[in-house]
Motif scaffolding. Structure first.
Motif, mmCIF file in Angstrom:
data_model
loop_
_atom_site.group_PDB
_atom_site.id
_atom_site.type_symbol
_atom_site.label_atom_id
_atom_site.label_comp_id
_atom_site.label_asym_id
_atom_site.label_seq_id
_atom_site.Cartn_x
_atom_site.Cartn_y
_atom_site.Cartn_z
ATOM 1 N N LYS A 286 0.805 -1.305 -0.256
ATOM 2 C CA LYS A 286 -0.386 -0.009 -0.110
ATOM 3 C C LYS A 286 1.027 1.193 0.251
ATOM 4 N N SER B 241 2.082 4.609 -1.726
ATOM 5 C CA SER B 241 1.974 4.724 -3.763
ATOM 6 C C SER B 241 3.251 5.245 -3.685
ATOM 7 N N GLU C 50 -9.616 4.619 -14.992
ATOM 8 C CA GLU C 50 -9.290 4.995 -14.148
ATOM 9 C C GLU C 50 -8.168 5.549 -14.054
ATOM 10 N N SER D 35 -4.664 9.195 -10.058
ATOM 11 C CA SER D 35 -4.517 9.611 -8.397
ATOM 12 C C SER D 35 -5.091 8.814 -8.120
ATOM 13 N N GLU D 36 -6.280 8.715 -8.251
ATOM 14 C CA GLU D 36 -7.715 7.835 -7.571
ATOM 15 C C GLU D 36 -7.314 5.945 -7.347
ATOM 16 N N VAL D 37 -6.701 5.115 -8.461
ATOM 17 C CA VAL D 37 -6.280 4.549 -7.529
ATOM 18 C C VAL D 37 -5.431 3.977 -6.570
ATOM 19 N N LYS E 16 -5.024 6.568 -4.388
ATOM 20 C CA LYS E 16 -5.614 6.979 -2.622
ATOM 21 C C LYS E 16 -6.046 5.963 -2.678
ATOM 22 N N ASN E 17 -6.828 5.444 -3.081
ATOM 23 C CA ASN E 17 -7.702 4.010 -3.121
ATOM 24 C C ASN E 17 -6.657 2.578 -2.515
ATOM 25 N N ILE E 18 -5.558 2.887 -3.122
ATOM 26 C CA ILE E 18 -4.728 1.361 -2.796
ATOM 27 C C ILE E 18 -4.618 1.834 -1.494
ATOM 28 N N SER F 185 -5.444 3.494 0.782
ATOM 29 C CA SER F 185 -6.396 3.689 1.911
ATOM 30 C C SER F 185 -7.043 2.543 2.667
ATOM 31 N N ILE F 186 -6.461 0.972 1.855
ATOM 32 C CA ILE F 186 -7.251 0.375 2.574
ATOM 33 C C ILE F 186 -6.818 -0.128 3.809
ATOM 34 N N THR G 290 -6.949 -5.054 6.583
ATOM 35 C CA THR G 290 -7.642 -6.114 5.210
ATOM 36 C C THR G 290 -6.370 -6.706 4.594
#
Length: 158
Positions: A42, A44, A73, A76-78, A80-82, A84-85, A89
């Motif tokens: 996770k 970036s 996609e 930046s969103e990809v 950010k999503n990774i 923030s997991i 999880t």
């Protein structure tokens, strides 16, 4: 004698270019492995280290209604999503093989995978990476993947 020298030279050049392509293939595989190292951590910063500026990311999959869709996609969103997991999880993408094709400063890597979420199977598919070599470094310029739950038994054989 002259023919023998020409044949040996041609044979040597063939092995030499094969060795270069094998070396380039290893470099490309290392770039993809670095991407997944960052993905699984996770992180970036690690992932960005192998992504070109303006990288394009897309996914092919089914909508809830069963329609096949192409989803664009933003990187930046990809990322950010990774990152923030939640820490509780767990996830792992297992790459089964690398089919790498190179032509000069352009390369393509086809990588069938299985994805596991919280230790259970989630889905499978294929990643397709397009890479570009600039300043002696390979960078990912385009990534598209497929995602599905059916037909996954044979994914490792592709």
């Amino acid at each position: 004698m002259k023919k023998a020298i020409v044949c040996l030279f041609a044979l040597f050049m063939g092995y030499s270019s094969f060795g270069q392509e094998a070396s380039e293939g290893s470099e490309i595989q290392n770039v993809i492995e670095t991407f997944f190292e960052g993905f699984h951590a996770k992180d970036s910063i690690i992932m960005k280290s192998v992504l070109a500026e303006g990288v394009i990311v897309q996914t092919v999959g089914k909508s809830k209604s069963g329609e096949i869709k192409l989803h664009n996609e933003e990187i930046s969103e990809v990322l950010k999503n990774i990152v923030s997991i939640p820490s509780e999880t767990t996830f792992k993408e297992v790459i089964h093989s690398y089919d790498i094709r190179i032509d000069g400063a352009m390369a393509n890597a086809w990588t069938p995978y299985s994805f596991f979420l919280n230790d259970g199977f989630s889905h499978c598919g294929v990643n397709n990476f397009q890479l570009f070599k600039k300043d002696n470094k390979w960078k990912i310029i385009y990534l598209i993947d497929t995602r599905r739950r059916e037909g996954c038994e044979d994914i490792a054989k592709k």
